[in-house]
Write a protein that holds these residues in place. Structure first.
Motif, PDB file in Angstrom:
ATOM      1  N   MET A 113     -43.665 102.868 -39.356  1.00 20.28           N
ATOM      2  CA  MET A 113     -43.505 104.117 -38.613  1.00 20.28           C
ATOM      3  C   MET A 113     -42.921 105.223 -39.489  1.00 20.28           C
ATOM      4  N   VAL A 162     -52.650 101.200 -33.643  1.00 19.11           N
ATOM      5  CA  VAL A 162     -53.203 102.549 -33.550  1.00 19.11           C
ATOM      6  C   VAL A 162     -53.670 102.763 -32.118  1.00 19.11           C
ATOM      7  N   LEU A 163     -53.155 103.838 -31.512  1.00 21.09           N
ATOM      8  CA  LEU A 163     -53.518 104.197 -30.145  1.00 21.09           C
ATOM      9  C   LEU A 163     -54.511 105.347 -30.199  1.00 21.09           C
ATOM     10  N   GLY A 164     -55.578 105.252 -29.416  1.00 14.53           N
ATOM     11  CA  GLY A 164     -56.554 106.339 -29.320  1.00 14.53           C
ATOM     12  C   GLY A 164     -56.644 106.823 -27.884  1.00 14.53           C
ATOM     13  N   LEU A 196     -61.866 102.084 -30.693  1.00 11.39           N
ATOM     14  CA  LEU A 196     -61.339 102.120 -32.057  1.00 11.39           C
ATOM     15  C   LEU A 196     -61.929 101.008 -32.910  1.00 11.39           C
ATOM     16  N   PRO A 214     -61.789 106.257 -25.508  1.00 14.80           N
ATOM     17  CA  PRO A 214     -61.851 106.014 -26.957  1.00 14.80           C
ATOM     18  C   PRO A 214     -62.058 104.526 -27.296  1.00 14.80           C
ATOM     19  N   GLY A 230     -57.863 103.417 -26.148  1.00 16.47           N
ATOM     20  CA  GLY A 230     -58.201 102.350 -27.085  1.00 16.47           C
ATOM     21  C   GLY A 230     -56.969 101.987 -27.900  1.00 16.47           C
ATOM     22  N   LEU A 231     -56.873 100.713 -28.297  1.00 12.52           N
ATOM     23  CA  LEU A 231     -55.734 100.258 -29.100  1.00 12.52           C
ATOM     24  C   LEU A 231     -56.253  99.314 -30.170  1.00 12.52           C
ATOM     25  N   LEU A 232     -55.926  99.580 -31.433  1.00 12.85           N
ATOM     26  CA  LEU A 232     -56.342  98.681 -32.508  1.00 12.85           C
ATOM     27  C   LEU A 232     -55.132  97.979 -33.088  1.00 12.85           C
ATOM     28  N   HIS A 268     -46.756  97.300 -34.802  1.00 19.32           N
ATOM     29  CA  HIS A 268     -47.317  98.645 -34.656  1.00 19.32           C
ATOM     30  C   HIS A 268     -48.819  98.523 -34.425  1.00 19.32           C
ATOM     31  N   LEU A 291     -55.997 109.921 -32.461  1.00 16.12           N
ATOM     32  CA  LEU A 291     -55.425 108.651 -32.899  1.00 16.12           C
ATOM     33  C   LEU A 291     -53.997 108.830 -33.409  1.00 16.12           C
ATOM     34  N   SER A 292     -53.134 107.883 -33.114  1.00 18.34           N
ATOM     35  CA  SER A 292     -51.784 107.903 -33.673  1.00 18.34           C
ATOM     36  C   SER A 292     -51.274 106.478 -33.845  1.00 18.34           C
ATOM     37  N   ARG A 293     -50.382 106.326 -34.816  1.00 19.01           N
ATOM     38  CA  ARG A 293     -49.738 105.021 -35.017  1.00 19.01           C
ATOM     39  C   ARG A 293     -48.554 104.946 -34.067  1.00 19.01           C
ATOM     40  N   ILE A 294     -48.451 103.846 -33.348  1.00 23.07           N
ATOM     41  CA  ILE A 294     -47.315 103.667 -32.438  1.00 23.07           C
ATOM     42  C   ILE A 294     -46.676 102.300 -32.699  1.00 23.07           C
ATOM     43  N   ALA A 295     -45.390 102.195 -32.363  1.00 24.21           N
ATOM     44  CA  ALA A 295     -44.705 100.908 -32.425  1.00 24.21           C
ATOM     45  C   ALA A 295     -45.024 100.137 -31.135  1.00 24.21           C
TER      46      ALA A 295
END
Lengths: 176, 176
Positions: free
Chosen positions: B91, A31-33, B43, B41, A77-79, A29, A43-47
């Motif tokens: 998730m 975090v996508l921004g 992050l 964005p 952005g992706l963390l 997983h 921002l949201s958590r994605i798989a």
């Protein structure tokens, strides 16, 4: 005078590249921004999963606001964090901040058939929604990155530091 | 036809507000998403703490790129996860996606003296940099939020659902 933004960063080396690729490879997983309609990051958590050339891939619902935002502006952005590191201070754990360009993978491609099988193996519950018509696999193509491997260990990365090259794949096959 | 963006969300209720405030209260770190110069964005993981009225507060270096981005545009995204939930599928763990407006807290304010003590108690290693001239406490004022408390349990939140009101504080004092 140096640009203050460059002061704390080191050039990437083989160890930084190794950590970077390992972080993407182990990621389940992230975090996508995305940029909202007003330009403010959402921002949201994605798989996620490592896909073609070790690039991150996500399975997203077309009904989710991040999908409509990415269709409007695919730059995001992706963390990605070190998911094995659960003890101690998270500010000292390795993490990778990517600037990405997101692109829907054509469902007719063989890549999607391969991804579907690997995705279901890693996320068995996804069988409930993976075949719904609004769900798509997205390639989260890295444009640049910043690896933070702990205090004072920050590296700016180019795509070549992040993504597997065909040469890497050959080397891996030969050593296995 | 309903806006697709609204279909999966429920109205906030007392339980959603309780989970929301508990997530901010337990948070020691979060993911901050700022708008880069190109509007994309960026992050980063930051250390946070609940500050005035239960709003998130961060200690940021003026040399970090998120600080210069926030001075340019204080509107940002913040993702706060349930840090106690380390088992099972992330998730399905609760997380809170906030839209915030970030503001430097005047170092001359009593609030900063209070925050400094609480910050050092929670982050003892911060004593190395907390008094460096470029470090500032930032109030990450929630403008709106989205609580995801698990599959099918998503709530859109207003500031009143997120931030403690003086009435809440009075109730807490009376019950303690």
């Amino acid at each position: 005078m140096k640009d203050p933004a460059d002061i704390p960063y080191r050039a990437p080396d083989a160890e930084a590249r190794r950590i970077t690729r390992a972080l993407i490879s182990q990621a389940r997983h992230a975090v996508l921004g995305v940029a909202g309609q007003d330009g403010v990051p959402i921002l949201s958590r994605i798989a996620v999963m490592a896909g073609p050339d070790g690039q991150p891939v996500a399975l997203l619902s077309g009904l989710a606001q991040h999908s409509s935002a990415l269709l409007r502006d695919p730059r995001a952005g992706l963390l990605i964090a070190d998911e094995a590191a659960q003890k101690g201070d998270p500010m000292t754990h390795a993490r990778l901040s990517l600037q990405i360009e997101a692109k829907v993978i054509d469902p007719a491609q063989q890549t999607v058939t391969d991804l579907r099988g690997r995705w279901l193996a890693a996320n068995p519950k996804a069988k409930i929604y993976i075949d719904l018509p609004d769900f798509r696999f997205w390639l989260l193509h890295p444009v640049s990155g910043l690896l933070n491997a702990g205090f004072g260990r920050a590296h700016r990365l180019s795509p070549a530091d992040i993504v597997n090259s065909p040469a890497d794949d050959t080397a891996r096959e030969q050593s296995s």
